[in-house]
Design an enzyme around this catalytic site. Sequence first.
Site, PDB file in Angstrom:
ATOM      1  N   HIS A   1       0.840  -1.204   0.000  1.00 45.80           N
ATOM      2  CA  HIS A   1       0.000   0.000   0.000  1.00 45.80           C
ATOM      3  C   HIS A   1       0.877   1.257   0.000  1.00 45.80           C
ATOM      4  O   HIS A   1       0.614   2.200  -0.747  1.00 45.80           O
ATOM      5  CB  HIS A   1      -0.873   0.054   1.274  1.00 45.80           C
ATOM      6  CG  HIS A   1      -1.926  -1.007   1.368  1.00 45.80           C
ATOM      7  ND1 HIS A   1      -2.135  -1.753   2.497  1.00 45.80           N
ATOM      8  CD2 HIS A   1      -2.857  -1.428   0.468  1.00 45.80           C
ATOM      9  CE1 HIS A   1      -3.145  -2.590   2.300  1.00 45.80           C
ATOM     10  NE2 HIS A   1      -3.590  -2.418   1.082  1.00 45.80           N
TER      11      HIS A   1
ATOM     12  N   SER B   1      -2.872  -7.912   2.529  1.00 49.77           N
ATOM     13  CA  SER B   1      -3.204  -7.789   3.961  1.00 49.77           C
ATOM     14  C   SER B   1      -3.703  -9.114   4.532  1.00 49.77           C
ATOM     15  O   SER B   1      -3.352  -9.504   5.641  1.00 49.77           O
ATOM     16  CB  SER B   1      -4.280  -6.730   4.174  1.00 49.77           C
ATOM     17  OG  SER B   1      -3.817  -5.481   3.760  1.00 49.77           O
TER      18      SER B   1
ATOM     19  N   LYS C   1     -16.302  -7.488   6.469  1.00 51.50           N
ATOM     20  CA  LYS C   1     -15.038  -8.232   6.406  1.00 51.50           C
ATOM     21  C   LYS C   1     -14.504  -8.539   7.803  1.00 51.50           C
ATOM     22  O   LYS C   1     -13.502  -9.237   7.927  1.00 51.50           O
ATOM     23  CB  LYS C   1     -13.997  -7.419   5.628  1.00 51.50           C
ATOM     24  CG  LYS C   1     -14.046  -7.604   4.111  1.00 51.50           C
ATOM     25  CD  LYS C   1     -12.754  -7.102   3.491  1.00 51.50           C
ATOM     26  CE  LYS C   1     -12.716  -7.275   1.977  1.00 51.50           C
ATOM     27  NZ  LYS C   1     -11.508  -6.665   1.403  1.00 51.50           N
TER      28      LYS C   1
ATOM     29  N   ARG D   1      -2.201  -6.088  -8.613  1.00 52.00           N
ATOM     30  CA  ARG D   1      -1.210  -7.130  -8.334  1.00 52.00           C
ATOM     31  C   ARG D   1      -1.260  -8.141  -9.463  1.00 52.00           C
ATOM     32  O   ARG D   1      -0.887  -7.840 -10.576  1.00 52.00           O
ATOM     33  CB  ARG D   1      -1.493  -7.769  -6.968  1.00 52.00           C
ATOM     34  CG  ARG D   1      -1.075  -6.876  -5.828  1.00 52.00           C
ATOM     35  CD  ARG D   1      -1.651  -7.307  -4.519  1.00 52.00           C
ATOM     36  NE  ARG D   1      -3.106  -7.134  -4.520  1.00 52.00           N
ATOM     37  CZ  ARG D   1      -3.875  -7.239  -3.451  1.00 52.00           C
ATOM     38  NH1 ARG D   1      -3.338  -7.550  -2.312  1.00 52.00           N
ATOM     39  NH2 ARG D   1      -5.165  -7.036  -3.537  1.00 52.00           N
TER      40      ARG D   1
HETATM   41  P1  ADP Z   1      -9.639  -3.902  -0.723  1.00 52.34           P
HETATM   42  O1  ADP Z   1     -10.591  -4.312   0.368  1.00 52.34           O
HETATM   43  O2  ADP Z   1     -10.139  -2.790  -1.611  1.00 52.34           O
HETATM   44  O3  ADP Z   1      -9.026  -5.044  -1.486  1.00 52.34           O
HETATM   45  P2  ADP Z   1      -6.982  -3.495   0.333  1.00 52.34           P
HETATM   46  O4  ADP Z   1      -6.627  -2.696   1.531  1.00 52.34           O
HETATM   47  O5  ADP Z   1      -6.683  -4.942   0.374  1.00 52.34           O
HETATM   48  O6  ADP Z   1      -8.488  -3.176   0.118  1.00 52.34           O
HETATM   49  O7  ADP Z   1      -6.278  -2.887  -0.945  1.00 52.34           O
HETATM   50  C1  ADP Z   1      -6.462  -1.548  -1.328  1.00 52.34           C
HETATM   51  C2  ADP Z   1      -5.895  -1.332  -2.713  1.00 52.34           C
HETATM   52  O8  ADP Z   1      -4.483  -1.546  -2.693  1.00 52.34           O
HETATM   53  C3  ADP Z   1      -6.440  -2.246  -3.791  1.00 52.34           C
HETATM   54  O9  ADP Z   1      -6.480  -1.518  -5.009  1.00 52.34           O
HETATM   55  C4  ADP Z   1      -5.390  -3.333  -3.894  1.00 52.34           C
HETATM   56  O10 ADP Z   1      -5.367  -3.936  -5.164  1.00 52.34           O
HETATM   57  C5  ADP Z   1      -4.132  -2.506  -3.655  1.00 52.34           C
HETATM   58  N1  ADP Z   1      -3.034  -3.319  -3.134  1.00 52.34           N
HETATM   59  C6  ADP Z   1      -2.992  -4.016  -1.979  1.00 52.34           C
HETATM   60  N2  ADP Z   1      -1.798  -4.626  -1.824  1.00 52.34           N
HETATM   61  C7  ADP Z   1      -1.064  -4.305  -2.937  1.00 52.34           C
HETATM   62  C8  ADP Z   1       0.261  -4.646  -3.393  1.00 52.34           C
HETATM   63  N3  ADP Z   1       1.055  -5.459  -2.709  1.00 52.34           N
HETATM   64  N4  ADP Z   1       0.652  -4.151  -4.586  1.00 52.34           N
HETATM   65  C9  ADP Z   1      -0.161  -3.342  -5.308  1.00 52.34           C
HETATM   66  N5  ADP Z   1      -1.410  -2.989  -4.937  1.00 52.34           N
HETATM   67  C10 ADP Z   1      -1.859  -3.461  -3.769  1.00 52.34           C
END
Ligand code: ADP
Length: 172
Positions: A17, A133, A41, A95
């Site tokens: 992030h 995450s 969630k 990703r």
């Molecule tokens: P969500 O519930 O929207 O998936 P996240 O907190 O998991 O929320 O992710 C928020 C954003 O960050 C999403 O667009 C996700 O694809 C991106 N993201 C999370 N981890 C990574 C990573 N390692 N590399 C690139 N983008 C990421």
Amino acid sequence: MRIGLYPGTFDPLTLGHLDIIRRACSLVDRLVIGIAINRDKGPMFTLEERVATVERECAAISRDTATEIVAHPFENLLIHCAEEVQASVIVRGLRAVSDFEYEYQMVGMNRAMNDDIETVFLMADAHYQAIASRLVKEIARLGGDVAGFVPPKVAGELVERLRAQKFAAARV
Ligand code: ADP
């Protein structure tokens, strides 16, 4: 003044992030980090904790890139949140191919609701691309070291939270 909205759950905030946030700062003047309340969630960290973490960990990026970074909790529709904060772009991280299908549908639906707001996809540095995450929490739960995936303070908070959960479970 270009405003971007980077939405997510950030449960917890990872180095993936933060890499996306740093890159997004080169595209906008103000970056709003939309923190989804996401009760469904069942997040490990409360909304207040996630907001505080984002504020704490983004302070240095904001300074380095001279970009205003604001943590903004939201529970409404993403496109409404973007309108509310006057964002002209929504930033998402991409990703693997597995992210693509969901994101593709989201862009289509969001465009149907507001065609003036663009969605921009960024890729994290190769070192951080695999971080999720959900997996970080799983690794921590099973006693693995998450130091390579999250900021040091977040790693400590994860260990603390799991210890507290175990203690609470042992008491019932
Ligand atoms: P969500 O519930 O929207 O998936 P996240 O907190 O998991 O929320 O992710 C928020 C954003 O960050 C999403 O667009 C996700 O694809 C991106 N993201 C999370 N981890 C990574 C990573 N390692 N590399 C690139 N983008 C990421």
